[in-house]
Write a protein that holds these residues in place. Structure first.
Motif, PDB file in Angstrom:
ATOM      1  N   ASN A   1      -5.668 -10.782   7.812  1.00 48.87           N
ATOM      2  CA  ASN A   1      -5.701 -12.171   7.323  1.00 48.87           C
ATOM      3  C   ASN A   1      -4.581 -12.482   6.341  1.00 48.87           C
ATOM      4  N   THR A   2      -3.414 -11.901   6.567  1.00 47.77           N
ATOM      5  CA  THR A   2      -2.312 -12.127   5.641  1.00 47.77           C
ATOM      6  C   THR A   2      -1.513 -13.350   6.065  1.00 47.77           C
ATOM      7  N   ASP A   3      -0.740 -13.860   5.123  1.00 49.37           N
ATOM      8  CA  ASP A   3       0.048 -15.064   5.357  1.00 49.37           C
ATOM      9  C   ASP A   3       1.487 -14.743   5.705  1.00 49.37           C
ATOM     10  N   ALA A   4       1.916 -13.551   5.321  1.00 51.18           N
ATOM     11  CA  ALA A   4       3.306 -13.167   5.531  1.00 51.18           C
ATOM     12  C   ALA A   4       3.367 -11.655   5.601  1.00 51.18           C
ATOM     13  N   ALA A   5       4.392 -11.140   6.279  1.00 51.53           N
ATOM     14  CA  ALA A   5       4.561  -9.688   6.336  1.00 51.53           C
ATOM     15  C   ALA A   5       6.001  -9.332   5.997  1.00 51.53           C
ATOM     16  N   LEU A   6       6.128  -8.342   5.125  1.00 53.68           N
ATOM     17  CA  LEU A   6       7.437  -7.916   4.647  1.00 53.68           C
ATOM     18  C   LEU A   6       7.751  -6.525   5.192  1.00 53.68           C
TER      19      LEU A   6
ATOM     20  N   PHE B   1       0.107  -1.771   8.642  1.00 59.75           N
ATOM     21  CA  PHE B   1      -0.194  -2.234   7.284  1.00 59.75           C
ATOM     22  C   PHE B   1      -1.626  -1.861   6.903  1.00 59.75           C
ATOM     23  N   ALA B   2      -1.939  -1.966   5.611  1.00 64.38           N
ATOM     24  CA  ALA B   2      -3.278  -1.621   5.095  1.00 64.38           C
ATOM     25  C   ALA B   2      -4.231  -2.790   5.339  1.00 64.38           C
ATOM     26  N   ASN B   3      -4.592  -3.004   6.600  1.00 60.81           N
ATOM     27  CA  ASN B   3      -5.272  -4.256   6.945  1.00 60.81           C
ATOM     28  C   ASN B   3      -6.671  -4.421   6.362  1.00 60.81           C
ATOM     29  N   LYS B   4      -7.397  -3.309   6.189  1.00 61.72           N
ATOM     30  CA  LYS B   4      -8.727  -3.424   5.591  1.00 61.72           C
ATOM     31  C   LYS B   4      -8.628  -3.921   4.159  1.00 61.72           C
ATOM     32  N   ALA B   5      -7.720  -3.293   3.404  1.00 59.82           N
ATOM     33  CA  ALA B   5      -7.534  -3.700   2.009  1.00 59.82           C
ATOM     34  C   ALA B   5      -6.991  -5.122   1.942  1.00 59.82           C
TER      35      ALA B   5
ATOM     36  N   ASP C   1      -1.304  -7.234  14.045  1.00 59.78           N
ATOM     37  CA  ASP C   1      -2.562  -6.766  13.460  1.00 59.78           C
ATOM     38  C   ASP C   1      -2.743  -7.248  12.028  1.00 59.78           C
ATOM     39  N   THR C   2      -1.663  -7.246  11.243  1.00 60.21           N
ATOM     40  CA  THR C   2      -1.842  -7.631   9.844  1.00 60.21           C
ATOM     41  C   THR C   2      -2.141  -9.121   9.724  1.00 60.21           C
ATOM     42  N   PHE C   3      -1.605  -9.920  10.653  1.00 58.86           N
ATOM     43  CA  PHE C   3      -1.951 -11.347  10.617  1.00 58.86           C
ATOM     44  C   PHE C   3      -3.392 -11.571  11.109  1.00 58.86           C
TER      45      PHE C   3
ATOM     46  N   SER D   1       0.853  -1.182   0.000  1.00 60.56           N
ATOM     47  CA  SER D   1       0.000   0.000   0.000  1.00 60.56           C
ATOM     48  C   SER D   1       0.894   1.240   0.000  1.00 60.56           C
ATOM     49  N   MET D   2       0.792   2.022  -1.090  1.00 59.60           N
ATOM     50  CA  MET D   2       1.590   3.243  -1.175  1.00 59.60           C
ATOM     51  C   MET D   2       1.118   4.268  -0.140  1.00 59.60           C
ATOM     52  N   ASP D   3      -0.123   4.107   0.303  1.00 59.39           N
ATOM     53  CA  ASP D   3      -0.632   5.021   1.332  1.00 59.39           C
ATOM     54  C   ASP D   3       0.008   4.748   2.698  1.00 59.39           C
ATOM     55  N   HIS D   4       0.478   3.538   2.886  1.00 60.38           N
ATOM     56  CA  HIS D   4       1.023   3.149   4.181  1.00 60.38           C
ATOM     57  C   HIS D   4       2.541   3.052   4.181  1.00 60.38           C
TER      58      HIS D   4
END
Lengths: 251, 193
Positions: free
Chosen positions: A218-223, A182-186, A212-214, A172-175
């Motif tokens: 509902n993400t699988d990985a965070a970078l 992270f852009a968790n809603k999106a 929060d992002t996990f 997310s360029m906004d974040h």
């Protein structure tokens, strides 16, 4: 149980890491291999190398670097940055990269995804999507987020899955750069639209941002890049705290 | 000791060569039946799509060579799946070493499974020195159900075979060459069989 992945990202220019990297005990902070090994020892699950060089020799320099990384690193790694040709991907994989990430080239010529998936398998095709909100709608952006398109993030994500992408790396360029999370809603909407793993990118500032992002995204990985490079977050501490919050991680 | 990696144009072979080299072992790539037969250990790699990989094996006659091998053979990822009786991927026959039908994960879970998952329930010296519930790195859309040949399990949607063994034939679904120290231990165990 399948664990959530923590992925440090290293920017590479002409075979060297860029960004002021602040690692005690590394003789050469610009050496991508030393840094990569350090991250692997500290518990990184995967690494991403993003090539930002703009020289004529970039393809060869990158391919050589990939081979040197593969010789030393015993965890998976992805290579990205300006990749647009099937034969370049072939060389990177042959030299030991596990996956490649493609971005603008896929938007400009979506069939590239089909070609790579057919030739090398979906498992090594990561489609990176940079997007930001314009009047409330998420639009795909090109050239590292500089160039807007009219393409909807949701449509594009579904299209890349159909074309054979094995994972989506969503920035997310906004974040990005804000360190506000992270852009968790999106991300959560993306996770409901596609059935391939999603890697969250852009906005990591604290350990809670990862949790929060996990949990919410509902993400699988965070970078992330700078929070790791500048030691604002230690991977070992991060994983320990995620575990305490009930998030499955590899320790 | 002579270790040969079967070269049929499938898989991240360089990473396996590097992993062996980090352990102090050398290996050669070969598609030559006699060279493969005369090795002490054989590694059968594989990444990609099952039916086209089987076509490549058939085109070179390796589909008949591999099941007849007498030395320890280790199939990795798609290599393991091709050693099974059949695969839903491209509806292909496999080499028939393990009496298992490889199936696709359903849409109830994300496909492919990508990442580090725990493995457990070991029943082979291949896992000597590897602790129960160790993490291994996996990338796959198809899986081998539990069978008589199962020597280790993992769980994703359902419990499945993350490793198989029959006589001298071994197969692992995960990538030991990318699974940090535990993966290196498994490769070492295989080479020291």
């Amino acid at each position: 149980m399948l664990t959530k992945r923590i992925i440090p990202c290293l920017d590479i220019k002409d075979g060297r890491t860029v960004k002021g990297i602040n690692f005690v005990g590394l003789r050469d902070a610009g050496d991508p291999i030393a840094l990569a090994k350090r991250y692997a020892q500290e518990g990184a699950d995967e690494l991403v190398f993003l090539d930002i060089s703009a020289t004529e020799e970039r393809r060869k320099t990158l391919a050589d670097l990939v081979k040197r990384i593969a010789a030393e690193l015993d965890i998976p790694f992805t290579v990205g940055g300006g990749i647009s040709r099937v034969e370049d991907v072939g060389l990177l994989l042959k030299n030991g990269a596990d996956k490649v990430s493609i971005n603008s080239a896929a938007v400009k010529r979506p069939k590239l995804i089909n070609e790579l998936a057919a030739k090398f398998g979906s498992q090594c095709v990561v489609v990176a999507i940079d997007a930001k909100q314009i009047d409330g709608d998420w639009k795909v952006h090109l050239v590292g987020g500089k160039e807007p398109t009219n393409i909807s993030l949701w449509d594009w994500a579904q299209e890349v899955e159909e074309r054979g992408a094995g994972e989506i790396l969503f920035t997310s360029m906004d974040h990005d750069g804000t360190k506000n999370g992270f852009a968790n809603k999106a991300l959560s909407k993306l996770a409901s639209l596609v059935n391939i793993p999603i890697i969250a990118s852009g906005g990591a500032g604290s350990i809670n941002d990862f949790a929060d992002t996990f949990l919410e995204g509902n993400t699988d990985a965070a970078l992330a890049a700078s929070v790791f490079h500048f030691k604002e977050i230690e991977i070992e501490t991060l994983k320990q705290e995620l575990k305490e919050q009930g998030i499955p991680v590899r320790i | 000791m002579k270790t040969t990696i079967i070269d049929y144009g499938a898989g991240n072979i360089q990473s396996i060569l590097f992993a062996l080299s980090r352990l102090g072992f050398e290996a050669t790539l070969s598609a030559d039946a006699d060279e493969i037969r005369n090795s002490d250990k054989v590694i059968f790699p594989g990444v990609g799509e099952a039916s086209s990989a089987m076509d490549k094996l058939k085109a070179t006659g390796l589909d008949e060579v591999i099941p007849e091998l007498k030395q320890p053979v280790l199939g990795i990822c798609l290599g393991m799946q091709l050693m099974c009786r059949s695969s839903e991927e491209g509806n292909t026959d496999g080499l028939g070493i393990f009496d298992v039908e490889v199936r696709r994960f359903s849409q109830k879970v994300k496909v492919p499974q990508v990442g580090w998952n725990t493995i457990f329930g070991y029943n082979s010296s291949l896992f000597n020195g590897i602790s129960e519930n160790e993490y291994m790195y996996l990338v796959h859309s198809f899986y081998a159900p539990v069978s008589n040949d199962t020597i280790a399990l993992s769980e994703y949607e359902t419990e499945y075979s993350v490793a198989l063994q029959k006589n001298n034939f071994y197969g692992v679904q995960f990538h030991p060459e990318k699974s940090s120290k535990a993966g290196a231990q498994l490769l070492k165990n295989f080479l020291e069989l």
